[in-house]
Design a protein around this motif. Structure first.
Motif, PDB file in Angstrom:
ATOM      1  N   HIS A  89       0.845  -1.191   0.000  1.00  0.00           N
ATOM      2  CA  HIS A  89       0.000   0.000   0.000  1.00  0.00           C
ATOM      3  C   HIS A  89       0.877   1.236   0.000  1.00  0.00           C
ATOM      4  O   HIS A  89       1.930   1.259   0.646  1.00  0.00           O
ATOM      5  CB  HIS A  89      -0.890  -0.010   1.249  1.00  0.00           C
ATOM      6  N   VAL A  90       0.480   2.251  -0.732  1.00  0.00           N
ATOM      7  CA  VAL A  90       1.194   3.521  -0.796  1.00  0.00           C
ATOM      8  C   VAL A  90       0.218   4.643  -0.431  1.00  0.00           C
ATOM      9  O   VAL A  90      -0.927   4.643  -0.882  1.00  0.00           O
ATOM     10  CB  VAL A  90       1.759   3.769  -2.216  1.00  0.00           C
ATOM     11  N   VAL A  91       0.690   5.575   0.397  1.00  0.00           N
ATOM     12  CA  VAL A  91      -0.087   6.784   0.694  1.00  0.00           C
ATOM     13  C   VAL A  91       0.803   7.974   0.345  1.00  0.00           C
ATOM     14  O   VAL A  91       1.900   8.110   0.887  1.00  0.00           O
ATOM     15  CB  VAL A  91      -0.515   6.857   2.170  1.00  0.00           C
ATOM     16  N   ALA A  92       0.348   8.812  -0.576  1.00  0.00           N
ATOM     17  CA  ALA A  92       1.164   9.931  -1.058  1.00  0.00           C
ATOM     18  C   ALA A  92       0.303  11.173  -1.235  1.00  0.00           C
ATOM     19  O   ALA A  92      -0.901  11.072  -1.480  1.00  0.00           O
ATOM     20  CB  ALA A  92       1.837   9.563  -2.382  1.00  0.00           C
ATOM     21  N   PRO A  93       0.908  12.353  -1.126  1.00  0.00           N
ATOM     22  CA  PRO A  93       0.144  13.583  -1.332  1.00  0.00           C
ATOM     23  C   PRO A  93      -0.204  13.775  -2.797  1.00  0.00           C
ATOM     24  O   PRO A  93       0.504  13.302  -3.686  1.00  0.00           O
ATOM     25  CB  PRO A  93       1.106  14.679  -0.846  1.00  0.00           C
ATOM     26  N   ILE A  94      -1.295  14.487  -3.043  1.00  0.00           N
ATOM     27  CA  ILE A  94      -1.701  14.809  -4.412  1.00  0.00           C
ATOM     28  C   ILE A  94      -1.840  16.317  -4.539  1.00  0.00           C
ATOM     29  O   ILE A  94      -2.609  16.947  -3.805  1.00  0.00           O
ATOM     30  CB  ILE A  94      -3.039  14.139  -4.779  1.00  0.00           C
ATOM     31  N   ALA A  95      -1.071  16.898  -5.451  1.00  0.00           N
ATOM     32  CA  ALA A  95      -1.200  18.317  -5.782  1.00  0.00           C
ATOM     33  C   ALA A  95      -1.682  18.380  -7.232  1.00  0.00           C
ATOM     34  O   ALA A  95      -2.869  18.392  -7.513  1.00  0.00           O
ATOM     35  CB  ALA A  95       0.131  19.039  -5.594  1.00  0.00           C
ATOM     36  N   SER A  96      -0.733  18.342  -8.184  1.00  0.00           N
ATOM     37  CA  SER A  96      -1.112  18.245  -9.593  1.00  0.00           C
ATOM     38  C   SER A  96      -1.472  16.812  -9.966  1.00  0.00           C
ATOM     39  O   SER A  96      -2.109  16.557 -10.984  1.00  0.00           O
ATOM     40  CB  SER A  96       0.040  18.712 -10.488  1.00  0.00           C
ATOM     41  N   GLY A  97      -1.046  15.855  -9.127  1.00  0.00           N
ATOM     42  CA  GLY A  97      -1.257  14.438  -9.411  1.00  0.00           C
ATOM     43  C   GLY A  97      -0.061  13.793 -10.079  1.00  0.00           C
ATOM     44  O   GLY A  97      -0.011  12.576 -10.254  1.00  0.00           O
ATOM     45  N   SER A  98       0.946  14.601 -10.431  1.00  0.00           N
ATOM     46  CA  SER A  98       2.095  14.074 -11.165  1.00  0.00           C
ATOM     47  C   SER A  98       2.923  13.116 -10.314  1.00  0.00           C
ATOM     48  O   SER A  98       3.209  11.992 -10.729  1.00  0.00           O
ATOM     49  CB  SER A  98       2.970  15.226 -11.664  1.00  0.00           C
ATOM     50  N   LEU A  99       3.307  13.541  -9.129  1.00  0.00           N
ATOM     51  CA  LEU A  99       4.146  12.696  -8.275  1.00  0.00           C
ATOM     52  C   LEU A  99       3.440  11.376  -7.961  1.00  0.00           C
ATOM     53  O   LEU A  99       4.030  10.301  -8.067  1.00  0.00           O
ATOM     54  CB  LEU A  99       4.482  13.452  -6.987  1.00  0.00           C
ATOM     55  N   TYR A 100       2.186  11.465  -7.602  1.00  0.00           N
ATOM     56  CA  TYR A 100       1.381  10.290  -7.253  1.00  0.00           C
ATOM     57  C   TYR A 100       1.344   9.279  -8.392  1.00  0.00           C
ATOM     58  O   TYR A 100       1.588   8.076  -8.198  1.00  0.00           O
ATOM     59  CB  TYR A 100      -0.018  10.781  -6.902  1.00  0.00           C
ATOM     60  N   THR A 101       1.067   9.747  -9.587  1.00  0.00           N
ATOM     61  CA  THR A 101       0.962   8.838 -10.736  1.00  0.00           C
ATOM     62  C   THR A 101       2.325   8.325 -11.192  1.00  0.00           C
ATOM     63  O   THR A 101       2.425   7.211 -11.714  1.00  0.00           O
ATOM     64  CB  THR A 101       0.260   9.519 -11.914  1.00  0.00           C
ATOM     65  N   LYS A 102       3.368   9.108 -10.990  1.00  0.00           N
ATOM     66  CA  LYS A 102       4.698   8.681 -11.440  1.00  0.00           C
ATOM     67  C   LYS A 102       5.324   7.657 -10.494  1.00  0.00           C
ATOM     68  O   LYS A 102       6.169   6.859 -10.914  1.00  0.00           O
ATOM     69  CB  LYS A 102       5.616   9.887 -11.608  1.00  0.00           C
ATOM     70  N   ILE A 103       4.927   7.660  -9.241  1.00  0.00           N
ATOM     71  CA  ILE A 103       5.361   6.582  -8.343  1.00  0.00           C
ATOM     72  C   ILE A 103       4.808   5.256  -8.870  1.00  0.00           C
ATOM     73  O   ILE A 103       5.517   4.248  -8.945  1.00  0.00           O
ATOM     74  CB  ILE A 103       4.888   6.825  -6.894  1.00  0.00           C
ATOM     75  N   TYR A 104       3.549   5.286  -9.253  1.00  0.00           N
ATOM     76  CA  TYR A 104       2.920   4.094  -9.851  1.00  0.00           C
ATOM     77  C   TYR A 104       3.678   3.675 -11.106  1.00  0.00           C
ATOM     78  O   TYR A 104       3.976   2.485 -11.297  1.00  0.00           O
ATOM     79  CB  TYR A 104       1.466   4.399 -10.181  1.00  0.00           C
ATOM     80  N   LYS A 105       4.004   4.638 -11.955  1.00  0.00           N
ATOM     81  CA  LYS A 105       4.721   4.332 -13.193  1.00  0.00           C
ATOM     82  C   LYS A 105       6.105   3.755 -12.900  1.00  0.00           C
ATOM     83  O   LYS A 105       6.566   2.832 -13.578  1.00  0.00           O
ATOM     84  CB  LYS A 105       4.853   5.597 -14.048  1.00  0.00           C
ATOM     85  N   GLY A 106       6.772   4.291 -11.881  1.00  0.00           N
ATOM     86  CA  GLY A 106       8.090   3.778 -11.503  1.00  0.00           C
ATOM     87  C   GLY A 106       8.035   2.313 -11.098  1.00  0.00           C
ATOM     88  O   GLY A 106       8.889   1.508 -11.489  1.00  0.00           O
ATOM     89  N   PHE A 107       7.019   1.950 -10.314  1.00  0.00           N
ATOM     90  CA  PHE A 107       6.846   0.552  -9.924  1.00  0.00           C
ATOM     91  C   PHE A 107       6.642  -0.326 -11.154  1.00  0.00           C
ATOM     92  O   PHE A 107       7.237  -1.406 -11.275  1.00  0.00           O
ATOM     93  CB  PHE A 107       5.631   0.401  -8.998  1.00  0.00           C
ATOM     94  N   GLN A 108       5.783   0.134 -12.070  1.00  0.00           N
ATOM     95  CA  GLN A 108       5.479  -0.649 -13.262  1.00  0.00           C
ATOM     96  C   GLN A 108       6.708  -0.852 -14.143  1.00  0.00           C
ATOM     97  O   GLN A 108       6.907  -1.925 -14.728  1.00  0.00           O
ATOM     98  CB  GLN A 108       4.368   0.031 -14.064  1.00  0.00           C
ATOM     99  N   GLU A 109       7.559   0.152 -14.238  1.00  0.00           N
ATOM    100  CA  GLU A 109       8.773   0.028 -15.042  1.00  0.00           C
ATOM    101  C   GLU A 109       9.733  -1.001 -14.442  1.00  0.00           C
ATOM    102  O   GLU A 109      10.361  -1.782 -15.174  1.00  0.00           O
ATOM    103  CB  GLU A 109       9.463   1.390 -15.175  1.00  0.00           C
ATOM    104  N   PHE A 110       9.837  -1.022 -13.110  1.00  0.00           N
ATOM    105  CA  PHE A 110      10.704  -2.009 -12.461  1.00  0.00           C
ATOM    106  C   PHE A 110      10.170  -3.419 -12.669  1.00  0.00           C
ATOM    107  O   PHE A 110      10.940  -4.372 -12.791  1.00  0.00           O
ATOM    108  CB  PHE A 110      10.835  -1.692 -10.971  1.00  0.00           C
ATOM    109  N   VAL A 111       8.857  -3.558 -12.710  1.00  0.00           N
ATOM    110  CA  VAL A 111       8.253  -4.862 -12.995  1.00  0.00           C
ATOM    111  C   VAL A 111       8.592  -5.295 -14.420  1.00  0.00           C
ATOM    112  O   VAL A 111       9.001  -6.443 -14.665  1.00  0.00           O
ATOM    113  CB  VAL A 111       6.718  -4.812 -12.802  1.00  0.00           C
TER     114      VAL A 111
END
Length: 280
Positions: A89-111
């Motif tokens: 589980h991940v809990v992260a702040p959302i402002a523009s939504g960029s950081l939040y969505t890019k953490i998800y993308k980072g995980f997917q790239e490592f997979v």
């Protein structure tokens, strides 16, 4: 800082009511600093106009791919620090939504490249009630964002018209996560809670995230046995104004042992009374 080191001209645009610590932390590098009478959304619109007129590069405007893709490292580093595993589980702040969505993308790239095994990671997001367009859309089941006018002490995440808000909604929903909001009083309590329990002084964005974490725990939306990673994205020294008047004061004493002993007893008595109030 990078512009100063590289010998580049640098112009920084900020909302005029930005916290003093962030202003001083910028001015030390001697850039041109423009304090705009408006919120972050208005600042960004002006930056777009300046970029189009002067051909300038703005980190989070026409150079946004570098700005946003850089956030993937928050996903990379967590996977590495967990021993090349993904959290539950991940809990992260959302402002523009960029950081939040890019953490998800980072995980997917490592997979995809085989550095970690694929697994379901729930993504939950945190916003302050005074600027919570993504949380409102999530709660109402909408797939679009209605812009709002920011009014919160959590200024660093006060984006009323988030560019990546719809993508944040998509990530939260497809991972069975949540997007919650908390009021300013809860943000301050979140800052205090993290400092008192973990020795970490975070800024208001981190206070928002911790307060939402607490809210999710109390609602039974976080399994105590799962690995939950909470992203604290800013140092509290930058937003000291937020907790002024909400923390203790120093005990002024004479340079004598007796004065110290009396003050220590008063402090301990006060601490006991506070605990009694909590228990009641």
């Amino acid at each position: 800082a990078i512009a100063a080191k590289a010998g580049l001209d640098c112009c920084v645009f900020i909302p005029s009511d930005l916290e003093a610590g962030k202003i001083l932390g910028t001015l030390i590098y001697n850039p041109i600093l423009m304090a705009v009478k408006g919120n972050y959304d208005q600042v960004n619109r002006l930056c777009s106009e300046v970029a189009n007129t002067h051909g300038w590069g703005f980190v989070n405007i026409n150079l946004r791919p570098y700005y946003s893709e850089g956030s993937k490292t928050l996903g990379y580093e967590v996977a590495e620090q967990l021993g090349w595993k993904l959290p539950d589980h991940v809990v992260a702040p959302i402002a523009s939504g960029s950081l939040y969505t890019k953490i998800y993308k980072g995980f997917q790239e490592f997979v995809k490249v085989g550095l970690v095994e694929d697994k379901a990671v729930r993504f939950s997001g945190a916003q302050a009630e005074g600027c919570s367009p993504v949380a409102q859309a999530f709660a109402e089941g909408r797939d679009f964002i209605t812009p709002v006018k920011p009014n919160t002490i959590a200024k660093s995440i006060a984006i009323g018209n988030p560019a990546d808000g719809v993508y944040a909604l998509e990530v939260a929903r497809k991972t069975n996560g949540h997007i919650e909001s908390v009021n300013d009083a809860e943000v301050i309590e979140g800052m205090k809670l993290l400092a008192e329990t973990e020795g970490i002084f975070t800024e208001t964005a981190g206070g928002t995230t911790i307060a939402v974490l607490k809210k999710l725990v109390e609602a039974g939306k976080i399994d105590p046995d799962e690995t939950t990673v909470v992203y604290i994205t800013g140092n509290g020294l930058k937003t000291q104004e937020a907790v002024q008047g909400y923390v203790g004061e120093p005990l002024t004493i004479d340079a004598k042992l007796e004065s110290f002993e009396n003050a220590l007893e008063r402090a301990r008595t006060l601490d006991r009374l506070e605990w009694q109030e909590v228990l009641v």
